[in-house]
Design a protein around this motif. Structure first.
Motif, mmCIF file in Angstrom:
data_model
loop_
_atom_site.group_PDB
_atom_site.id
_atom_site.type_symbol
_atom_site.label_atom_id
_atom_site.label_comp_id
_atom_site.label_asym_id
_atom_site.label_seq_id
_atom_site.Cartn_x
_atom_site.Cartn_y
_atom_site.Cartn_z
ATOM 1 N N PHE B 242 1.293 -4.641 -2.177
ATOM 2 C CA PHE B 242 1.216 -5.890 -1.426
ATOM 3 C C PHE B 242 -0.240 -6.230 -1.115
ATOM 4 O O PHE B 242 -0.710 -7.336 -1.361
ATOM 5 N N SER B 243 -0.947 -5.227 -0.607
ATOM 6 C CA SER B 243 -2.348 -5.440 -0.245
ATOM 7 C C SER B 243 -3.159 -5.900 -1.451
ATOM 8 O O SER B 243 -3.955 -6.828 -1.367
ATOM 9 N N VAL B 244 -2.936 -5.217 -2.559
ATOM 10 C CA VAL B 244 -3.719 -5.535 -3.756
ATOM 11 C C VAL B 244 -3.403 -6.950 -4.239
ATOM 12 O O VAL B 244 -4.297 -7.701 -4.631
ATOM 13 N N ILE B 245 -2.129 -7.322 -4.167
ATOM 14 C CA ILE B 245 -1.783 -8.663 -4.646
ATOM 15 C C ILE B 245 -2.335 -9.744 -3.712
ATOM 16 O O ILE B 245 -2.883 -10.746 -4.166
ATOM 17 N N ILE B 246 -2.245 -9.486 -2.419
ATOM 18 C CA ILE B 246 -2.832 -10.433 -1.466
ATOM 19 C C ILE B 246 -4.344 -10.555 -1.718
ATOM 20 O O ILE B 246 -4.909 -11.648 -1.752
#
Lengths: 430, 330
Positions: B242-246
């Motif tokens: 999630f963090s990486v995609i955000i």
């Protein structure tokens, strides 16, 4: 939570969302017969007192100015969006000379001011200033100021460096740009020059020289048939070479004009001279601040005169109070209005009557050590020649100015940078 | 809410159970209520998304297929001309290069730093809540304020950073002038603003990891570092993703920071050599300062595709990196 309350909650949440959506586009148009006129400007037009006067003679009218002090490059995309979407523009908008050409093909987005009784004001303007405001026989904008060129310098720094400080003697130091650079070398090698460079930076200098050189042919980056002339107009290359010579002599403080650092450079006394069109005097005063009152002075520009900048006021068709806005635009560009701008911010009138007015002719500027600004700027104003600008002038200019920056930043040699400038300019114009 | 769902399930689950309707019409209403109420509850999001998400997306696609001058208006259908022109446009590829450069330079340290920060915030610290709140403070600061302050810090003549590196004998750097120095400065701004945000998200995920895993690992003699890499990181995988995609979406749309960092007459060009012009900036340059609206719209769509591709690549990458140990799967 019962089923009913739940449903109510759902309805309420939808309603709230809908309301916030709607209220975001609420209008602030004043009720009870009062009218607010908005004037969009960039830089300093010095209209405050004129607004109060207009408000006094038109009860119920309030005038708001937006964008005071803004960069032209921040201002122009905003204005373009307002015009493109037919919403958001001020009742009156300031149009700079480079923008004017860009907007001319869309002149129908502006009121024809001839329909609002501007026709009999022609004699209030220098001929070319009036003519440039016309598009297809319609009057798209009324002229405000013109930008006669001079050279502003720090007389206290000149004194430190052992150069003459009297403005007439200083003017004699630099009849040509080569002499200007030679003076710069003297300044640079002086035992004490206050740690300042001679010139603010390549971008401001290049623009000034270009406007001057261009006058001989009447155009700069675009020829009069709107064909790109970056590499065919000798005025461009000459201006470039002079700028490069200045950089190579190590005279530049390496500031790109209109950056925060440039502004700070004025205050920190980082440079001793800057090419200044009339409107620049207000900018210098604003940037350098009251602490440097009396340190600046104004001499003639090397190479003999030139015009840089100047604007028009237009009334976008999208406005609600076009009749009143046109009346205000006519008032602001009247000789009286132009004198107001001159007194407040030093914008040089484009009206012959205003130029002849004693308050222009005999004007001195205390901030600039009492320099006779009227004599310096107004004297040449009648002889100013208009320059033709092509449709993508701003974009092309940005490429060339950036290329000059790369030399200043030691990222490119002058030759590499010139090749790049031409290539990028062609690309930007395509 | 729970009550209704259970009731609904029950009703549907026993269609042939003896119905005891109080009144047939009321029964029908209840049925309608059960069927459609959930859609009404979720509709606000979809309505708003349709207006502010889907419509602009579709409209942009339509514009991107046309020659459209912002001021002059629609110049007619041109098919994929805008797209093929962009693919040959060196300024576009320059912007892509910059965007990825800044993205990598910003995101990798950012996620690693967030991971470490979250790890420490997960410890029994004094004034823990204050620290946890503290890391989020940069995120609630306005981007413009951050960019302006950092531009001052990275100033050539009067900047704090140049002053500091002066002490160790490094000459002042003209940060916006060089490509990599400009990237570095912009990446710093991004990290300053977003590291805390990701740290908090990761922290929340860390707290959900059962303590007994660590206990048994300790009994088995695993060091703290080993526990971190072998237990914490793999179990954080979904959250990391999630963090990486955000971060990917934010990073590839980077606009305000580099724009204000170059703050001047032609800041939108991202410096004298377009050193820090991102794709979003180039989009704006074409669409709104040079009025090539159709061209700008096509850039927007290419950016959209780019984000999808990179997000997918990240998905695979994060799975590989964090998912090595199958035992960690829940």
């Amino acid at each position: 939570m019962g089923a009913t309350t739940r449903r109510l909650a759902a309805v309420a949440s939808v309603a709230v969302l809908a309301l916030t959506g709607i209220s975001a586009c609420g209008d602030d148009e004043g009720g009870d017969g009062n009218v607010t006129l908005t004037v969009d400007v960039f830089g300093q037009f010095g209209y405050d007192e004129l607004y109060r006067k207009f408000e006094a003679s038109h009860p119920g009218v309030t005038i708001k100015e937006r964008g005071t002090g803004a960069n032209l490059s921040d201002y122009s995309p905003k204005l373009t969006q307002y015009l493109a979407t037919n919403a958001g523009a001020g009742d009156i908008v300031a149009i700079e000379e480079g923008l004017l050409v860009q907007y001319k093909p869309q002149a129908d987005k502006f009121e024809n001011l001839l329909d609002h009784g501007a026709g009999d004001k022609k004699a209030n303007f220098l001929d070319w200033k009036w003519d440039l405001g016309m598009a297809d026989g319609k009057l798209m904008g009324l002229g405000t100021d013109v930008g006669g060129l001079a050279m502003c310098y720090r007389q206290d720094l000149f004194q430190k460096a052992g150069l003459p400080t009297n403005r007439d003697e200083v003017s004699k130091l630099w009849p040509t740009w080569d002499a200007y650079i030679a003076t710069g070398e003297r300044f640079k090698s002086a035992p004490d020059n206050g740690g300042a460079s001679f010139v603010d930076g390549a971008t401001n200098l290049f623009e000034a020289i270009l406007k001057q050189n261009g006058a001989s042919v009447g155009y700069t980056f675009y020829d009069k048939s709107n064909k790109l002339a970056v590499d065919s107009n000798p005025a461009v290359k000459q201006s470039w070479d002079t700028t490069m010579k200045m950089i190579n002599a190590g005279l530049s403080a390496n500031y790109q004009s209109w950056t925060d650092q440039w502004v700070a450079g004025f205050k920190q006394s980082k440079f001793a001279t800057i090419a200044c069109p009339a409107w620049m005097t207000g900018v210098i005063q604003g940037n350098a601040g009251d602490g440097l009152t009396g340190k600046w002075d104004i001499a003639t520009v090397p190479g003999g005169g030139g015009n840089w900048g100047g604007s028009w006021l237009g009334v976008p068709k999208q406005g609600k109070n076009k009749k009143l806005a046109a009346e205000l635009a006519i008032f602001l560009t009247s000789p009286e209005g132009q004198l107001g701008g001159w007194k407040a911010k030093g914008t040089l009138p484009s009206s012959p009557q205003a130029l002849d007015d004693p308050s222009v002719k005999d004007a001195t500027n205390a901030y600039f050590s009492g320099a006779p600004t009227g004599k310096i700027f107004a004297a040449g104003a009648r002889n100013l020649k208009p320059l033709h600008y092509g449709p993508k002038n701003l974009a092309v200019q940005d490429q060339v100015l950036n290329a000059s920056r790369t030399v200043e930043q030691k990222q490119r040699t002058p030759d590499q940078a010139w090749t790049q400038a031409v290539a990028d300019a062609k690309k930007a114009a395509a | 809410m729970t009550a209704q769902i259970t009731r609904g399930r029950h009703d549907r689950g026993s269609p042939d159970a003896a119905p005891q309707p109080p009144a047939p019409s009321r029964h029908r209403l209840t049925k309608i209520d059960l069927k459609f109420s959930p859609y009404i509850f979720i509709s606000p999001f979809f309505i708003i998304f349709a207006i502010f998400g889907a419509f602009p997306l579709a409209y942009t696609l339509w514009v991107s297929l046309r020659k459209w001058d912002l001021l002059g208006g629609d110049g007619g259908f041109v098919g994929l001309d805008n797209y093929s022109a962009i693919l040959k446009d060196s300024w576009f590829w320059n912007a892509v290069y910059n965007t990825f450069g800044i993205f990598l330079l910003a995101t990798i340290p950012q996620i690693l730093l967030a991971l470490v920060t979250a790890y420490w915030l997960n410890k029994k610290l004094r004034a823990r809540t204050a620290f946890r709140m503290g890391v989020l403070v940069p995120n609630v600061t306005s981007v413009a304020a951050v960019a302006i302050v950092f531009s001052q810090l990275f100033g050539r003549d009067f900047g704090l950073i140049n002053w500091l590196i002066g002490f160790v004998g490094i000459d002042p750097i003209d940060w916006p002038a060089g490509r990599y120095s400009a990237w570095f400065a912009v990446a710093t701004m991004v990290d300053w603003r977003w590291t805390g945000y990701h740290a908090l998200i990761l922290l929340a995920a860390m707290q959900a990891i059962p303590k007994d895993l660590y206990e048994s690992a300790s009994i088995d003699g695993a060091s703290a570092l080993r526990q971190f890499w072998q237990i914490t990181v793999p179990l954080l995988r979904p959250t990391l993703l999630f963090s990486v995609i955000i971060a990917t979406i934010g990073g590839l749309q980077l606009f305000t920071e580099p724009l204000l960092f170059n703050g001047s007459n032609n800041a939108i060009l991202g410096g004298s050599l377009r050193q820090s012009q991102t794709v979003a900036m180039y989009l704006y340059e074409q669409g709104f300062t040079r009025f090539n609206f159709g061209y700008g719209a096509a850039i927007a769509w290419l950016l959209f595709l780019l984000i999808i591709i990179v997000s997918l690549a990240n998905l695979v990458l994060v799975r590989r990196l964090a998912g090595g140990s199958k035992g960690a799967e829940q």
